[in-house]
Design a protein around this motif. Structure first.
Motif, PDB file in Angstrom:
ATOM      1  N   THR A  62       0.809  -1.229   0.000  1.00  0.00           N
ATOM      2  CA  THR A  62       0.000   0.000   0.000  1.00  0.00           C
ATOM      3  C   THR A  62       0.839   1.275   0.000  1.00  0.00           C
ATOM      4  N   SER A  63       2.129   1.177   0.299  1.00  0.00           N
ATOM      5  CA  SER A  63       2.867   2.444   0.418  1.00  0.00           C
ATOM      6  C   SER A  63       3.733   2.769  -0.804  1.00  0.00           C
TER       7      SER A  63
ATOM      8  N   SER B  36       4.721   3.092  -4.474  1.00  0.00           N
ATOM      9  CA  SER B  36       4.078   3.006  -5.786  1.00  0.00           C
ATOM     10  C   SER B  36       5.115   2.687  -6.858  1.00  0.00           C
TER      11      SER B  36
ATOM     12  N   ARG C 295       5.408   4.264  -9.489  1.00  0.00           N
ATOM     13  CA  ARG C 295       5.912   5.582  -9.859  1.00  0.00           C
ATOM     14  C   ARG C 295       7.088   6.003  -8.980  1.00  0.00           C
TER      15      ARG C 295
ATOM     16  N   MET D 201      10.113   3.970  -9.810  1.00  0.00           N
ATOM     17  CA  MET D 201      10.741   4.385 -11.076  1.00  0.00           C
ATOM     18  C   MET D 201      11.559   5.655 -10.878  1.00  0.00           C
TER      19      MET D 201
ATOM     20  N   THR E 252       2.652  -0.849  -5.530  1.00  0.00           N
ATOM     21  CA  THR E 252       1.220  -0.772  -5.781  1.00  0.00           C
ATOM     22  C   THR E 252       0.952   0.035  -7.046  1.00  0.00           C
ATOM     23  N   LEU E 253      -0.186  -0.253  -7.679  1.00  0.00           N
ATOM     24  CA  LEU E 253      -0.673   0.562  -8.799  1.00  0.00           C
ATOM     25  C   LEU E 253      -1.909   1.359  -8.367  1.00  0.00           C
ATOM     26  N   GLY E 254      -2.054   1.564  -7.065  1.00  0.00           N
ATOM     27  CA  GLY E 254      -3.171   2.380  -6.587  1.00  0.00           C
ATOM     28  C   GLY E 254      -4.207   1.565  -5.849  1.00  0.00           C
ATOM     29  N   THR E 255      -5.296   2.218  -5.467  1.00  0.00           N
ATOM     30  CA  THR E 255      -6.264   1.598  -4.559  1.00  0.00           C
ATOM     31  C   THR E 255      -7.232   0.650  -5.268  1.00  0.00           C
ATOM     32  N   ARG E 256      -7.328   0.730  -6.578  1.00  0.00           N
ATOM     33  CA  ARG E 256      -8.241  -0.163  -7.283  1.00  0.00           C
ATOM     34  C   ARG E 256      -7.564  -1.506  -7.548  1.00  0.00           C
TER      35      ARG E 256
END
Lengths: 246, 246
Positions: free
Chosen positions: B174-175, B177, B179, B182, B218-222
């Motif tokens: 969850t922490s 990303s 991004r 990268m 993670t790639l976000g909350t979805r």
């Protein structure tokens, strides 16, 4: 944790009862007493609930906690996709919902092969709306994205042009990238992404978009299929606006 | 302009003859004398050619211009995808090639539902390689991406860990990303993106990746489907490295 959209429920009550298709779905998931799940009102609030009783007639839930919905991006991105052939509409809707689209609009453009009659189209849109609902549940969205149809191209351009970022994805554009356009429009809170059918957009359609204030942009040198381009563009918007962060 | 991969052709000759499946494909496309097309040797060079004669036996082309291949990203991105069920492998390969992957590796992880026998797997990989070739032609790639199978999870981690950017896409992270990872690894010229099966990766697998030096991101909350996550991650890498620009 399974998630359900129940717009008819008042989440401020101490108990909620899920019936009908939700109760059916809970049976398929084999949810048992004591397990937890999320019920969303689809309008901004969700409740963490514990299953108190589940049988054929329905499922009684105790509300443990109310909280603002999760799973919604900070940017309201609408995908405008020229109607493709066959089941590509389903792929586009399912993936666009997962990737965070607020809604999906299908429209007719000059090179669309699909020319459905009104009745067939109505049935198709109903099916697509159900796919959007299923994908919203599965991906943990806070709202159910909508699916609409705009028959006339100029009307679609008019609506799309009102977004903070409006982009016309065109394989013949070679200089302006979606990335450069986004950088020049920041900060934006709404986005409209217009993508073409199997045969691409015509030069006249790109001109009409330009006249409506919507620049043509490229996603790079590779030619993307009509179902890949919208998902690539949507991912780029979510990435740029920080909505792929945790 | 149609594009063909003809590794057997010497593009430095003044004339090239396409036979067999290429000649068949040209007939399907109804290519006529005088039209132009691109022939790539699949190793870095392509030739713009004019059709001089086309009949059932083959197609004679005059080489107009030799040039370095286009359509290849500046980053070498390999997708490592846990083997999914059914035809999702085909979706993943087709879209990953369009989006610029250098290669696709399927591997077995603990929650993979699909457990193919070796013979079935060989057939599947051959089909997937053909899909990669078709997608490379259609999207205008300069090379044909490869499709491979690595049965053992640790071996897959070992290979992936050697990339300049290696990321383990995990829905329970969850922490950090993709991004942020990268940004911390830039500049990188190779990327390895590891994505899970329908049921996700186990905590033990995430631990093993970490021990191999590959952070979970993670790639976000979805929650993305097992065929959506790789395409989203690949798009993010291409976007971040400027490979979605014109």
């Amino acid at each position: 944790m399974p998630k359900f959209f129940a717009p008819d429920c008042d989440l401020r009550e101490a108990h909620i009862t899920l019936r009908g298709k939700h109760a059916e779905h809970l049976r398929v998931l084999r949810v048992r007493e004591g397990e937890e799940l999320i019920v969303s009102d689809g309008r901004g609030t969700e409740a963490r609930c514990a299953v108190e009783a589940a049988d054929k007639a329905g499922c009684l839930l105790r509300v443990l906690e109310l909280r603002p919905m999760t799973g919604e991006p900070t940017v309201s991105a609408v995908l405008y996709a020229a109607l493709p052939k066959g089941d590509k509409t389903e792929v586009i809707v399912q993936k666009a919902v997962e990737l965070g689209a607020e809604g999906i609009v299908f429209f007719q453009s000059s090179r669309c092969v699909a020319r459905p009659e009104e009745k067939a189209l109505r049935g198709k849109l109903e099916r697509l709306q159900k796919i959007a609902e299923g994908a919203a549940m599965q991906s943990g969205r806070g709202r159910i994205p909508w699916v609409r149809w705009i028959p006339r191209f100029p009307e679609m351009l008019g609506e799309a042009s009102r977004a903070g970022l409006a982009a016309f994805l065109w394989e013949e554009e070679t200089s302006l990238s979606l990335r450069a356009l986004m950088k020049s429009r920041q900060p934006f809170t709404s986005a409209a992404l217009i993508t073409g059918p199997e045969g691409g957009f015509s030069a006249e359609e790109a001109e009409a978009a330009k006249a409506a204030g919507i620049p043509a942009v490229t996603l790079g040198t590779r030619i993307l299929r009509c179902e890949t381009a919208p998902l690539c563009a949507l991912t780029a918007v979510m990435y740029e606006t920080g909505n792929l962060d945790g």
